[in-house]
Write a protein that holds these residues in place. Structure first.
Motif, short mmCIF file in Angstrom:
data_model
loop_
_atom_site.label_atom_id
_atom_site.label_comp_id
_atom_site.label_asym_id
_atom_site.label_seq_id
_atom_site.Cartn_x
_atom_site.Cartn_y
_atom_site.Cartn_z
N LEU A 15 0.82 -1.21 0.00
CA LEU A 15 0.00 0.00 0.00
C LEU A 15 0.86 1.26 0.00
O LEU A 15 0.60 2.21 -0.73
N ARG A 16 1.90 1.26 0.82
CA ARG A 16 2.78 2.42 0.90
C ARG A 16 3.48 2.67 -0.44
O ARG A 16 3.59 3.80 -0.89
N SER A 21 4.03 5.81 -5.37
CA SER A 21 4.04 5.84 -6.83
C SER A 21 3.00 6.81 -7.37
O SER A 21 3.27 7.59 -8.29
N GLU A 22 1.82 6.79 -6.78
CA GLU A 22 0.76 7.72 -7.21
C GLU A 22 1.16 9.16 -6.94
O GLU A 22 0.91 10.05 -7.76
N GLY A 23 1.80 9.40 -5.81
CA GLY A 23 2.25 10.74 -5.47
C GLY A 23 3.32 11.23 -6.43
O GLY A 23 3.32 12.39 -6.85
N ALA A 27 3.05 14.42 -8.95
CA ALA A 27 4.05 15.49 -8.91
C ALA A 27 4.63 15.72 -10.30
O ALA A 27 4.81 16.87 -10.72
N LYS A 28 4.91 14.66 -11.03
CA LYS A 28 5.44 14.80 -12.39
C LYS A 28 4.41 15.47 -13.30
O LYS A 28 4.76 16.29 -14.14
N ARG A 29 3.13 15.10 -13.11
CA ARG A 29 2.07 15.70 -13.92
C ARG A 29 1.97 17.20 -13.64
O ARG A 29 1.86 18.01 -14.55
#
Length: 55
Positions: A15-16, A21-23, A27-29
């Motif tokens: 989960l972490r 990864s989503e964060g 951030a890249k987006r």
């Protein structure tokens, strides 16, 4: 019992890693689109303490 704890720890790590990864993707987006870093919680900035003689 230790097998359950080990499975829970492994699930927690998965989960972490997924949240991280989503964060990173978000951030890249934001960086690519020139978007804001983070929204400022204006409600916190505008809060004021009640007056001393409010009773």
């Amino acid at each position: 019992m230790f097998a359950v704890l080990a499975a829970a720890a492994e699930y927690e790590l998965e989960l972490r890693a997924e949240r991280q990864s989503e964060g990173m993707t978000a951030a890249k987006r934001r960086e690519a689109t020139g978007g804001a870093q983070r929204a400022t919680p204006t409600r916190w900035l505008t809060w004021s303490a009640p007056a001393a003689n409010s009773c």
